[in-house]
Design a protein around this motif. Structure first.
Motif, PDB file in Angstrom:
ATOM      1  N   ALA A 152       5.861  -5.753   4.954  1.00 44.69           N
ATOM      2  CA  ALA A 152       6.819  -5.652   6.067  1.00 44.69           C
ATOM      3  C   ALA A 152       6.796  -6.930   6.919  1.00 44.69           C
ATOM      4  O   ALA A 152       7.840  -7.414   7.378  1.00 44.69           O
ATOM      5  CB  ALA A 152       6.496  -4.433   6.926  1.00 44.69           C
ATOM      6  N   PHE A 168       5.319   1.987   6.001  1.00 39.42           N
ATOM      7  CA  PHE A 168       6.186   0.824   5.744  1.00 39.42           C
ATOM      8  C   PHE A 168       7.382   0.846   6.702  1.00 39.42           C
ATOM      9  O   PHE A 168       7.728  -0.184   7.298  1.00 39.42           O
ATOM     10  CB  PHE A 168       6.661   0.822   4.291  1.00 39.42           C
ATOM     11  CG  PHE A 168       7.498  -0.370   3.911  1.00 39.42           C
ATOM     12  CD1 PHE A 168       6.958  -1.648   3.889  1.00 39.42           C
ATOM     13  CD2 PHE A 168       8.840  -0.226   3.553  1.00 39.42           C
ATOM     14  CE1 PHE A 168       7.729  -2.757   3.524  1.00 39.42           C
ATOM     15  CE2 PHE A 168       9.613  -1.327   3.189  1.00 39.42           C
ATOM     16  CZ  PHE A 168       9.058  -2.599   3.173  1.00 39.42           C
ATOM     17  N   THR A 200       1.003  -2.854   2.421  1.00 40.98           N
ATOM     18  CA  THR A 200       2.259  -2.360   2.970  1.00 40.98           C
ATOM     19  C   THR A 200       2.609  -3.087   4.274  1.00 40.98           C
ATOM     20  O   THR A 200       3.756  -3.501   4.470  1.00 40.98           O
ATOM     21  CB  THR A 200       2.109  -0.838   3.197  1.00 40.98           C
ATOM     22  OG1 THR A 200       1.804  -0.240   1.925  1.00 40.98           O
ATOM     23  CG2 THR A 200       3.359  -0.225   3.773  1.00 40.98           C
TER      24      THR A 200
END
Lengths: 413, 413
Positions: free
Chosen positions: A401, A326, A397
């Motif tokens: 982001a 991440f 993940t």
């Protein structure tokens, strides 16, 4: 496809815990990414059927017979024993019940009384000790309850930043209440070293495991922790407000003197005796009648830990891989300086969440949730993203982001 | 058909609450008679569907959004307001949560602190008061917890038989903890007179309503009760271990000083402030995160009180008719001297259960349950039969007495 998206595919393909995702109710096929399991864990698929059985058959048909025949009465210690291996405790040291706050009260008052009941020479602490030290960055309820425990035991409460705790300990310290993982920043504190420091000062330690249990190894027995508490609705997925738990180290149980000696903690609860006589063992931490619906939902939720290869070590390895990834993706997608990472980079100092500070965090989280990336906002400027390795993957993940970068590009600052 | 059986038919036909039976899951068509609602109320039919919605949709789909959008956060005070009219309280004075034992602790410590915070001249009690009086025949947990409250507030605990309480009160009395209905004998204590006596002595009173709430009018506001607690799994049918509640009279709320000041009782719980500032009103009695599954099952269970004509006064009238009729049937069927009735005959001294003493009560209750008459046994020699007017009828009552007579005829003594 961008480089991080390809990496996510590879990482998901190699993920030994990927199959566990099927044990949870998620928005499969949808676009949602649930990164708030550090607030409320997702629903395990085993839970609805179990709860229906508890309601319709155990309550509706068997009624009071379930207290004995259905195992209701022994649920607090039975479920405690299910949690025990996840936090590195042998059986017989954990009971489930009450809220975390109530358990903090039992544990802190219990720690003060343990210190005061210790033999002068042999025991670690004498009656002159009157200072309870608390993590100054604690989740607030621990501080409020510790203040009440101090007031009711003739102590004073001293809030100390966790890094300064070893220097703050001394002859007056009677008990120390610490958070294993900081709820806001996701910082993991050094449980073995801090426990040893408290013991070296002759005091007793209480650890709050709310943000670590189910996410990383705790090692309560190995590190000689005295008392611990934790909730079960975060990484243990027990459901909203599911009961918390209390750990009392086996060697201390005979001297554990609960401030809430309800009838469920009596040596002979159905004797209905006017005099209180505490039960031996972990049962001494019980108080009143356990809330069976919430408790048995939690028991069903713990089945997710029974799968092959589902160990707390495997979960921890994936958790670190997820949070590393991440951070990589945030660095790749988000312009430098737009957010500040509050979570430490070293693995030894990181829990299972990433906290990013940005001035407009409240607005940013609102927009993220609208686009299906669910984290949460902590006043005044923190975005929290919790990673539950049993159901969060690397593609989730990367997407989180990426959407974060899109939202940040649109919003001010 | 025997005379009592004919009477039962007539009484059932004239019963204005008979239709409420359909609101519960019972063994219709079977032979079972459930007279243990004073231990665990029967399952209301509205509960299973509501719980399924809470689990599958509110938790499984909406997840954390339910804390705000689903009304989870405000459940303790909202459900408290549903209980309020049943115990004669205006809204805003009851919060639901925690076990009865934990609420007894809050209430007794709270009462001591109220007395000590009262102004010298104007207030009822000064700091010299240091004796907590407790009903010597109390359900044990109240006594155990009151002892802990006494120890932690520098008081002594004095157990006194309820009939002698008025004479035991004096200048040293700081707080008095009483049971509205005795759990063993079913005796109803005189709440208005005892409350007045406690106030006349300058002390504060805490009433435990476990065995009266939902069975008879309590009149908390009318009689000026200071604090009260109760469970919700008996005559309120909330389910096994469903959360208890705390009543703090409106005029006392600003001075109510909880020994368990968890973050849910903070004036600004999501401000995450290190300093504690108590919320105004009943919310001050909250502690930690509420156990939502158990709590919302209770909320659904309270729907049974929404039917036309379902008032606590109507329930009380039927309760007395049921227990009168049960005693008539026992007298008609059971040879004199075989059992002794511990429950007072005068209506003003009777709760909603009948307690019969016989030397072989354990064996007798086992045989009764085998034949479908479910009461319970209280050590060492008491048979308890609880009458929940919303689902127990007169034919049930006659059958229970008849089967009891059969069992008693078979067994020794």
């Amino acid at each position: 496809m961008s480089e991080p998206r390809l990496r996510a595919k590879e990482l998901d393909a190699a993920d030994g815990l990927a199959a566990q995702r099927a044990e949870f109710v998620l928005d499969e096929g949808g676009e949602a990414v649930y990164l708030d399991g550090n607030s409320l864990g997702a629903l395990p698929v085993a839970v609805p059927g179990r709860v229906e059985d508890v309601v319709r058959r155990q309550w509706g048909e068997l009624r009071i017979r379930s207290w004995t025949e259905g195992g209701w009465w022994t649920a607090p210690e039975r479920i405690g024993d299910r949690i025990a291996p996840l936090v590195g405790a042998a059986a017989g040291q954990i009971v489930v019940g009450d809220s975390t706050s109530v358990n903090v009260f039992k544990a802190v008052v219990g720690a003060v009384r343990l210190a005061r009941s210790a033999d002068g020479a042999a025991g670690p602490a004498g009656p002159a000790r009157d200072e309870i030290v608390v993590d100054a960055t604690t989740f607030p309820t621990d501080g409020y309850i510790a203040e009440s425990a101090a007031r009711m035991t003739g102590c004073t409460l001293r809030p100390v930043p966790p890094s300064e705790v070893p220097d703050a300990l001394g002859d007056r310290t009677v008990a120390v209440l610490l958070n294993h993982v900081d709820y806001r920043t996701g910082r993991l504190h050094d449980l073995p070293a801090l426990t040893a420091a408290v013991h070296a000062a002759g005091a007793y330690v209480v650890w709050d495991l709310c943000h670590s249990a189910g996410a990383l190894p705790v090692g309560l027995d190995e590190h000689g922790v005295d008392l611990a508490v934790g909730c079960t609705y975060k990484y243990l997925n027990g459901g909203p407000g599911s009961p918390a738990y209390l750990y009392v180290r086996a060697e201390l149980q005979d001297r554990f003197d609960s401030p809430l000696p309800g009838w469920n903690s009596h040596a002979e609860p159905f004797g209905m005796r006017p005099e209180y006589a505490p039960a031996p063992g972990a049962l001494r931490g019980r108080v009143g009648t356990p809330d069976i619906l919430s408790m048995l939902a939690l028991e069903a939720a713990l089945d997710v830990w029974d799968g092959g290869g589902v160990t707390i070590e495997a979960v921890r390895a994936k958790s670190l891989a997820l949070t590393d990834f991440f951070l990589e993706c945030v660095e790749a997608y988000v312009p430098g300086g737009r957010v500040e990472c509050l979570t430490p980079r070293p693995h030894g100092e990181r829990g299972s969440q990433i906290a990013l500070r940005c001035p407009d965090a409240g607005d940013v989280m609102k927009r993220l949730i609208e686009r299906g990336v669910v984290g949460d906002f902590r006043h005044p400027d923190v975005l929290r993203f919790g990673f539950t390795p049993l159901y969060v993957g690397f593609a989730d993940t990367e997407r989180a982001a990426r959407v974060l970068a899109e939202v940040l590009a649109e919003t001010g600052a």
